[in-house]
Design a protein around this motif. Structure first.
Motif, short mmCIF file in Angstrom:
data_model
loop_
_atom_site.label_atom_id
_atom_site.label_comp_id
_atom_site.label_asym_id
_atom_site.label_seq_id
_atom_site.Cartn_x
_atom_site.Cartn_y
_atom_site.Cartn_z
N SER A 177 19.28 126.93 -37.32
CA SER A 177 18.45 125.86 -36.76
C SER A 177 18.57 125.71 -35.25
CB SER A 177 18.82 124.53 -37.42
OG SER A 177 18.64 124.60 -38.82
N GLN A 231 18.23 122.64 -26.79
CA GLN A 231 17.18 122.85 -27.77
C GLN A 231 16.16 123.86 -27.25
OE1 GLN A 231 15.05 119.28 -28.76
NE2 GLN A 231 13.97 120.20 -30.48
N ARG A 254 23.81 122.09 -41.66
CA ARG A 254 22.65 121.63 -40.89
C ARG A 254 22.33 122.57 -39.75
NH1 ARG A 254 18.50 120.87 -39.47
NH2 ARG A 254 17.46 119.01 -38.63
N LEU A 302 16.74 122.21 -33.72
CA LEU A 302 17.52 120.96 -33.78
C LEU A 302 17.45 120.21 -32.45
CD1 LEU A 302 20.80 122.01 -35.64
CD2 LEU A 302 19.08 120.41 -36.45
#
Length: 478
Positions: free
Chosen positions: A223, A404, A340, A410
């Motif tokens: 992510s 990011q 995550r 994320l």
């Protein structure tokens, strides 16, 4: 006007009918009795026409009266609405204006101002992307050395993690920029410096690049990562080991960082290919074979930033024993955020097992890992992670700010200050006992600030091994 027109029309119809009836009777009827009957029927027809015309006039009059009543009704309603708006609503000027303090304080106008409607702004929506702080600035990629390295990479068909992962340090690393000037190793000034400063001054201005092998497409989808992903990337380039050696030779580097994408689609996940690339680099001039035959070049230091190979320790051994000097594998974040942040095939304990196993099969290799900050971790979780890393024999750790890459990735939870990064560096080295820690907002796992120090560490270990070998040889002679 409508009524007078209807009367004129009725009169004309009556005259025409009478004239027509009389003419007809004169031409066709001679007997008096028939004349009387036709005359009476003609009169009756005339009367019927008069009745129809009269009925038509009455209908028109009624319709006109109805329309006029509707017009009066709608007109009166519109007037009522206008009068109501004039009585209740403020003017456009009053609606757009804001009362002054003097007006509010005036008792005579307070009641009036309270009744004036005021505009209300919509509540601000929470920003999904945090604004970058002022200290988070990178050097622009504009130097001639940057373009030289970029041209070499393109001509050989290679990929670099610097470009694929959108690293913010590409301008500094590729351009060879440094705030400190190069220094002559034979000068007195050089002799007065510490070992770390000697390495940094001696290589100030040297361009470095992290070469990404096995293509530019990864089989995993973390992510945080900007590298392209696919379940079936293109096949490996069998000539890549020679191309990498040629590129490194043309750049004149003595410290090389290799990394790769994950290749879960391959039987050995690319471990054999990684091994061949390292061995070609270690062979002098890149002329050795993929099996490592040929004279070894002790001058070049190779750092390999590897995947986890899904925890297959045999594949880890294949790379760890290839002749590399530094084995790096990033744990990325604290244990709580693993699912995550990383792909579901990666894991906290799996990464620790990889780093631990390297020391088992190659005790002389330095082990290294990197942690991103700003993903929502807390201080206690960072300390727990550092303890786990030291318990598994990790020598070097780096801390850097997560940035990011795009809105699909994320979001940044926090921008950690440079002062906090310095605190983590001190704690990592003095409290947890890491041999080296590079910590800063723009520090990455292969950032050149670590390469200077790691180079000295490798040289020092090499000297210690040679000294130990000499002592053992003397003991045998005695």
């Amino acid at each position: 006007m409508i009524v007078s027109s209807n009367k004129t029309f009725s009169t004309l119809v009556q005259i025409q009918l009478k004239h027509h009836a009389v003419s007809t009777l004169r031409r066709h009827l001679s007997p008096s009795s028939r004349y009387q009957r036709l005359l009476s029927s003609s009169s009756a027809a005339t009367n019927r026409v008069q009745v129809q015309v009269t009925h038509h006039n009455t209908s028109e009059n009624a319709a006109s009266n109805t329309i006029s009543q509707k017009d009066k009704k709608s007109f009166s309603r519109l007037e009522n609405l206008r009068s109501q708006l004039n009585q209740e609503d403020a003017s456009l000027h009053e609606f757009a204006s804001v009362p002054s303090l003097q007006q509010v304080s005036d008792n005579s106008t307070t009641n009036t101002l309270c009744n004036i409607p005021q505009r209300k702004k919509a509540p601000p929506r929470p920003a999904k992307i945090l604004p970058k702080p002022k200290w988070l600035k990178a050097s622009p990629a504009t130097s001639p050395k940057y373009h030289e390295l970029r041209t070499t990479v393109r001509s050989l068909g290679l990929a670099t993690v610097c470009e694929e992962a959108k690293c913010p340090n590409i301008g500094e690393c590729w351009g060879g920029s440094s705030q400190k000037r190069p220094i002559d190793p034979d000068s007195e000034e050089y002799a007065s410096l510490s070992e770390e400063e000697k390495a940094e001054r001696a290589h100030a201005g040297t361009a470095t690049a992290t070469i990404m092998i096995m293509g530019d497409t990864c089989t995993r989808g973390c992510s945080f990562c900007a590298v392209k992903t696919s379940r079936k990337p293109p096949p490996l380039d069998e000539e890549e080991p020679k191309k990498v050696a040629e590129a490194v030779k043309s750049w004149g580097l003595d410290y090389v960082v290799l990394t790769s994408v994950d290749r879960d689609d391959l039987e050995d996940q690319g471990a054999g290919h990684f091994r061949r690339v390292v061995q070609h680099l270690k062979a002098r001039g890149g002329q050795g074979t993929a099996d490592g035959d040929g004279e070894k070049d002790r001058g070049i230091i190779v750092e390999a930033l590897t995947p986890d190979f899904r925890g297959d320790l045999d594949l880890v051994s294949l790379v760890a024993t290839s002749g590399l000097d530094v084995y790096a594998h990033n744990i990325e974040t604290v244990e709580r955020l693993q699912k995550r942040v990383r792909d579901h095939r990666a894991g906290y304990q799996q990464s620790l097992s990889v780093l631990r196993h390297v020391k088992t099969v190659n005790p002389d290799a330095l082990t290294k890992t990197s942690i991103m900050l700003g993903l929502g971790e807390n201080d206690e979780e960072i300390r727990a992670t550092m303890k786990d890393l030291r318990d598994n024999g990790v020598d070097v750790v780096t801390f850097g700010q997560y940035l990011q890459p795009s809105r699909r990735h994320l979001p940044v939870k926090e921008y950690v200050t440079p002062e906090k990064y310095e605190e983590w560096r001190v704690e990592a080295e003095e409290v947890f006992g890491f041999r080296y820690c590079a910590s800063g907002p723009l520090v990455r796992s292969s950032y050149k600030a670590g390469e200077f120090f790691l180079k000295n560490m490798v040289r020092e270990q090499e000297r210690e091994r040679m000294k130990k070998a000499e002592e053992e040889a003397k003991m045998l002679v005695v």
